[in-house]
Motif scaffolding. Structure first.
Motif, mmCIF file in Angstrom:
data_model
loop_
_atom_site.group_PDB
_atom_site.id
_atom_site.type_symbol
_atom_site.label_atom_id
_atom_site.label_comp_id
_atom_site.label_asym_id
_atom_site.label_seq_id
_atom_site.Cartn_x
_atom_site.Cartn_y
_atom_site.Cartn_z
ATOM 1 N N ALA A 137 38.388 51.071 41.528
ATOM 2 C CA ALA A 137 39.741 50.571 41.784
ATOM 3 C C ALA A 137 40.521 51.534 42.675
ATOM 4 N N MET A 185 38.371 43.565 30.888
ATOM 5 C CA MET A 185 39.646 43.355 30.215
ATOM 6 C C MET A 185 39.489 43.294 28.702
ATOM 7 N N PRO A 207 50.356 50.901 37.781
ATOM 8 C CA PRO A 207 49.182 50.059 37.544
ATOM 9 C C PRO A 207 48.497 49.704 38.862
ATOM 10 N N PHE A 208 47.228 49.375 38.754
ATOM 11 C CA PHE A 208 46.508 48.949 39.946
ATOM 12 C C PHE A 208 47.063 47.621 40.449
ATOM 13 N N ARG A 210 46.422 44.014 42.833
ATOM 14 C CA ARG A 210 45.427 42.943 42.727
ATOM 15 C C ARG A 210 44.071 43.371 43.287
ATOM 16 N N LEU A 213 42.400 46.010 40.839
ATOM 17 C CA LEU A 213 41.966 45.376 39.596
ATOM 18 C C LEU A 213 40.713 44.540 39.827
ATOM 19 N N ALA A 216 37.718 46.856 40.108
ATOM 20 C CA ALA A 216 37.315 47.399 38.812
ATOM 21 C C ALA A 216 36.552 46.359 37.992
ATOM 22 N N ILE A 217 37.054 45.142 37.967
ATOM 23 C CA ILE A 217 36.395 44.075 37.215
ATOM 24 C C ILE A 217 35.002 43.806 37.774
#
Length: 269
Positions: A137, A185, A207-208, A210, A213, A216-217
């Motif tokens: 991320a 998540m 926070p990261f 869009r 994120l 990372a996902i």
């Protein structure tokens, strides 16, 4: 001399632990696993205990009471005045203390002679998938590595700290727990529900976006099995040690052996 900046935020630790206790649910499976292991180790000790100081997570209070041991809940801040316990147990706490050498020394002083200290906490090697996903991320958003996960303690460092604090007969070992998650998540939600998210004083607060994120996902899911679940690894360190007492067994003095190792290794005729 100026005091060092704190590494952890104790008020945030209390806030998140209290929120996790109020939320209920079954996300505290790692603490329950560690608590069960601590009780098994306690039951192997062939001596009675009467009064225990409990630090960290509260899961053990009822189990100790059924064993005839009076549980007393405490915080790290209470340690300077704690005395006359024959058992101290710390569950899920030692890896989030600024002055861990000092805390261990205070725990030893809280024990009566020949009192027992038991602890379980997350150790080095925990959360490698999450760590890698966070790096992905940061790279996606072209930002530097931030303080998003806690520093981790390995077996050797834990043993050195126990000896430095003056515990007799210290023992440190680890148990590896692997948990399968359907998504990044889900992992983060469980960590939040058990009060185990970031409490670093200098934690990254932004926070990261869009893009970060999504990276990372995707990174976390890249290791998924055929059923879409990814294995995350937790290492739980277990520590035990005794408050010194004159009647405890002691290791033999170096050089006091009566047999030669070289002779013992010679081939038998």
């Amino acid at each position: 001399m100026r005091a060092p900046e704190p590494l952890f935020d104790p008020s945030l630790r209390r806030l998140r632990r209290g929120r996790a206790e109020r939320s209920g649910g079954d996300a505290d499976y790692l603490y329950r696993r560690a608590a069960d292991e601590l009780l098994e180790r306690l039951d192997l000790v062939a001596r009675p205990f009467s009064r225990a100081l409990l630090l960290g997570e509260p899961q053990l209070a009822a189990a100790l009471a059924t064993r005839g041991i009076e549980p007393v809940a405490g915080e790290v801040e209470d340690l300077p005045g704690a005395r006359d316990f024959d058992l101290v147990i710390a569950l899920g706490l030692l890896d989030t203390i600024d002055d861990l050498p000092g805390a261990l020394l205070l725990i030893r002083r809280a024990l009566r002679p020949d009192g027992l200290f038991l602890a379980a906490f997350a150790g080095a090697g925990s959360l490698p998938r999450l760590r890698r996903a966070l790096r992905a991320a940061e790279e996606a958003e072209s930002i530097g590595a931030g303080p998003r996960l806690h520093p981790q303690i390995d077996v050797r460092a834990a043993g050195d700290l126990m000896m430095r604090a003056g515990f007799a007969l210290p023992v440190v070992d680890r148990v590896v727990v692997e948990v399968r998650y359907g998504s990044l998540m889900r992992l983060v939600a469980d960590l939040r529900a058990m009060g185990a998210t970031n409490i670093l004083a200098a934690r990254a607060r932004r926070p990261f976006g869009r893009m970060g994120l999504a990276a990372a996902i995707a990174d976390f899911s890249a290791d998924a099995d055929a059923d879409g679940k990814t294995v995350e690894r937790f290492e739980i360190l277990f520590v035990s040690g005794w408050a010194p007492s004159p009647d405890q067994p002691a290791p033999a003095r170096r050089g006091s052996g009566t047999a030669s190792l070289a002779d013992a290794l010679k081939p038998k005729r």
